[in-house]
Design a protein around this motif. Structure first.
Motif, mmCIF file in Angstrom:
data_model
loop_
_atom_site.group_PDB
_atom_site.id
_atom_site.type_symbol
_atom_site.label_atom_id
_atom_site.label_comp_id
_atom_site.label_asym_id
_atom_site.label_seq_id
_atom_site.Cartn_x
_atom_site.Cartn_y
_atom_site.Cartn_z
ATOM 1 N N ASN A 8 1.162 -1.444 0.211
ATOM 2 C CA ASN A 8 -0.010 0.164 0.086
ATOM 3 C C ASN A 8 0.644 0.832 0.000
ATOM 4 O O ASN A 8 0.208 2.364 -0.193
ATOM 5 C CB ASN A 8 -1.087 0.278 1.346
ATOM 6 N N THR A 9 2.616 0.963 -0.070
ATOM 7 C CA THR A 9 3.055 2.361 -0.243
ATOM 8 C C THR A 9 3.462 2.223 -1.619
ATOM 9 O O THR A 9 3.711 1.429 -2.208
ATOM 10 C CB THR A 9 4.469 2.089 0.560
ATOM 11 N N LEU A 10 3.863 3.448 -1.924
ATOM 12 C CA LEU A 10 4.485 3.824 -3.198
ATOM 13 C C LEU A 10 5.654 4.531 -3.678
ATOM 14 O O LEU A 10 5.327 5.985 -2.125
ATOM 15 C CB LEU A 10 3.206 4.998 -3.831
ATOM 16 N N GLU A 11 6.783 4.518 -4.551
ATOM 17 C CA GLU A 11 8.005 5.057 -3.744
ATOM 18 C C GLU A 11 8.480 5.926 -5.375
ATOM 19 O O GLU A 11 7.693 5.083 -6.290
ATOM 20 C CB GLU A 11 8.794 4.725 -3.520
ATOM 21 N N THR A 12 8.412 7.574 -5.470
ATOM 22 C CA THR A 12 8.872 8.172 -6.192
ATOM 23 C C THR A 12 10.460 8.681 -6.046
ATOM 24 O O THR A 12 10.845 8.290 -5.231
ATOM 25 C CB THR A 12 8.064 9.242 -6.343
ATOM 26 N N ASP A 13 10.943 9.820 -7.504
ATOM 27 C CA ASP A 13 12.049 9.576 -6.621
ATOM 28 C C ASP A 13 11.879 11.355 -5.390
ATOM 29 O O ASP A 13 13.478 10.863 -4.643
ATOM 30 C CB ASP A 13 12.455 10.333 -8.077
ATOM 31 N N ARG A 14 10.984 11.571 -5.421
ATOM 32 C CA ARG A 14 11.433 12.321 -3.685
ATOM 33 C C ARG A 14 10.325 11.721 -3.228
ATOM 34 O O ARG A 14 10.572 12.109 -2.165
ATOM 35 C CB ARG A 14 11.292 13.538 -4.546
ATOM 36 N N LEU A 15 9.758 11.516 -3.108
ATOM 37 C CA LEU A 15 8.412 11.250 -1.455
ATOM 38 C C LEU A 15 8.241 9.807 -1.711
ATOM 39 O O LEU A 15 8.209 8.229 -2.748
ATOM 40 C CB LEU A 15 7.143 12.018 -3.338
ATOM 41 N N ILE A 16 7.652 9.456 -0.687
ATOM 42 C CA ILE A 16 6.696 8.416 -0.245
ATOM 43 C C ILE A 16 4.882 8.199 -0.182
ATOM 44 O O ILE A 16 5.229 9.449 0.675
ATOM 45 C CB ILE A 16 7.713 7.627 0.540
ATOM 46 N N ASP A 66 -7.681 0.454 5.093
ATOM 47 C CA ASP A 66 -8.263 0.430 4.235
ATOM 48 C C ASP A 66 -7.296 0.319 2.894
ATOM 49 O O ASP A 66 -6.080 0.015 3.273
ATOM 50 C CB ASP A 66 -8.265 2.138 4.034
ATOM 51 N N SER A 67 -7.308 -0.244 1.625
ATOM 52 C CA SER A 67 -6.519 -0.728 0.548
ATOM 53 C C SER A 67 -6.031 0.590 0.807
ATOM 54 O O SER A 67 -6.086 1.423 1.202
ATOM 55 C CB SER A 67 -7.391 -1.110 -0.863
ATOM 56 N N GLY A 68 -4.695 0.519 -0.480
ATOM 57 C CA GLY A 68 -3.953 1.401 -1.146
ATOM 58 C C GLY A 68 -4.694 2.683 -1.936
ATOM 59 O O GLY A 68 -4.034 3.348 -2.663
ATOM 60 N N LEU A 69 -5.762 2.493 -1.660
ATOM 61 C CA LEU A 69 -6.666 3.003 -2.755
ATOM 62 C C LEU A 69 -6.946 4.740 -2.503
ATOM 63 O O LEU A 69 -7.967 5.630 -2.762
ATOM 64 C CB LEU A 69 -7.777 2.392 -3.571
ATOM 65 N N GLY A 70 -7.067 4.744 -1.023
ATOM 66 C CA GLY A 70 -7.509 5.172 -0.322
ATOM 67 C C GLY A 70 -6.415 6.913 -0.389
ATOM 68 O O GLY A 70 -5.624 7.484 -1.007
ATOM 69 N N LEU A 71 -6.760 8.363 0.341
ATOM 70 C CA LEU A 71 -5.660 8.889 0.584
ATOM 71 C C LEU A 71 -4.897 8.845 1.519
ATOM 72 O O LEU A 71 -4.353 7.798 2.291
ATOM 73 C CB LEU A 71 -5.909 10.502 1.805
ATOM 74 N N LEU A 72 -3.119 8.581 0.909
ATOM 75 C CA LEU A 72 -2.585 8.256 1.529
ATOM 76 C C LEU A 72 -1.397 9.272 1.398
ATOM 77 O O LEU A 72 -1.444 10.717 1.518
ATOM 78 C CB LEU A 72 -1.571 7.347 0.074
ATOM 79 N N THR A 73 -0.486 9.358 2.940
ATOM 80 C CA THR A 73 0.309 10.538 3.160
ATOM 81 C C THR A 73 1.523 10.454 2.503
ATOM 82 O O THR A 73 1.770 9.411 2.041
ATOM 83 C CB THR A 73 0.957 9.841 4.944
ATOM 84 N N VAL A 74 1.584 12.245 2.131
ATOM 85 C CA VAL A 74 2.884 12.351 1.485
ATOM 86 C C VAL A 74 4.177 12.515 2.455
ATOM 87 O O VAL A 74 3.522 13.863 2.765
ATOM 88 C CB VAL A 74 2.370 13.737 -0.189
ATOM 89 N N GLU A 75 5.218 11.945 1.807
ATOM 90 C CA GLU A 75 6.191 12.403 2.874
ATOM 91 C C GLU A 75 7.478 12.830 1.365
ATOM 92 O O GLU A 75 7.844 12.085 0.726
ATOM 93 C CB GLU A 75 6.564 11.734 3.968
#
Length: 175
Positions: A8-16, A66-75
Motif C-alpha cells: 500500500n506504499t508508493l515511492e517516487t524519486d523524491r516521495l513516499i 483500508d486498501s492502498g486506494l484511499g488517501l495516502l500520506t505524502v512525505e
C-alpha cells in the motif's frame, strides 16, 4: 533480514506515499489551518475549533486497514510529512469511479510534489483497473488546476457547485 515492501506504499524519486498514521494528524490539522478563506465552511476549522487534532486522529484510526486506494500520506524521502494524495469515492464523476484528491502544506507548493505524488496515484489506480479518474477543483485554485492539467485532466464543462465560494469544476482523465 529485510522487510518486504508494503503493497500500500508508493515511492517516487523524491516521495513516499503511504497509509496514514496517527502521527500524521498534526500535519493534517495544519493543512486545515492553511486553507484558503474561499473554501466552504465545512472544509475550514469552525468557530468551535473543530476539527481538532484529536478529531483527525479519530478519523485516521477509523480509516486504518483500508486498501492502498484511499488517501495516502505524502512525505519527502527521508524527511517530513508534507500532505496527502490519493483516491476518494465521492460520486462526483461516474458511479464507482474514483476522484483524485491532493493537498500539500503551502511551504511545499510550486516544487512539483503534487504532480509527482498524483502520477504515482494515477499509476496505482490503473493497476487497480481504474482507467478513468475524476477531480473537482475550485475555479479560483489556479495552482491545483495547473497540476490537473499537467496530469492530463480536462474540464468536463460540468460545475459541481456554484456558490459564494466560487465554482467547483469537474475534470476527468482517461488513460
Amino acid at each position: 533480514m529485510s522487510q518486504a515492501p508494503d503493497p500500500n506504499t508508493l515511492e517516487t524519486d523524491r516521495l513516499i506515499l503511504r497509509p496514514q498514521r496517527v502521527g500524521d494528524a498534526a500535519v493534517f490539522h495544519q493543512l486545515w489551518t492553511e486553507r484558503d478563506a474561499r473554501v466552504p465552511v465545512h472544509r475550514q476549522i469552525g468557530p468551535d475549533g473543530r476539527p481538532t487534532e484529536a478529531d483527525i486522529v479519530s478519523h485516521i484510526r477509523a480509516q486504518q486497514g483500508d486498501s492502498g486506494l484511499g488517501l495516502l500520506t505524502v512525505e519527502r524521502m527521508g524527511a517530513a510529512v508534507i500532505g496527502y494524495c490519493g483516491l476518494v469515492f465521492n460520486g462526483n464523476g461516474e458511479a464507482d469511479e474514483p476522484e483524485l484528491a491532493f493537498e500539500l502544506l503551502r511551504s511545499f507548493h510550486n516544487h512539483g510534489y503534487a504532480t509527482e505524488a498524483a502520477w504515482a496515484v494515477i499509476s496505482r489506480a490503473a493497476d487497480f483497473g481504474y482507467p478513468r479518474l475524476w477531480a473537482t477543483v475550485w475555479d479560483w485554485n489556479v495552482s491545483s488546476r495547473r497540476v490537473l492539467e499537467k496530469l492530463g485532466f480536462r474540464d468536463t464543462g460540468r460545475v459541481n457547485a456554484d456558490s459564494r465560494h466560487g465554482r467547483s469544476l469537474l475534470t476527468v482523465r482517461d488513460s
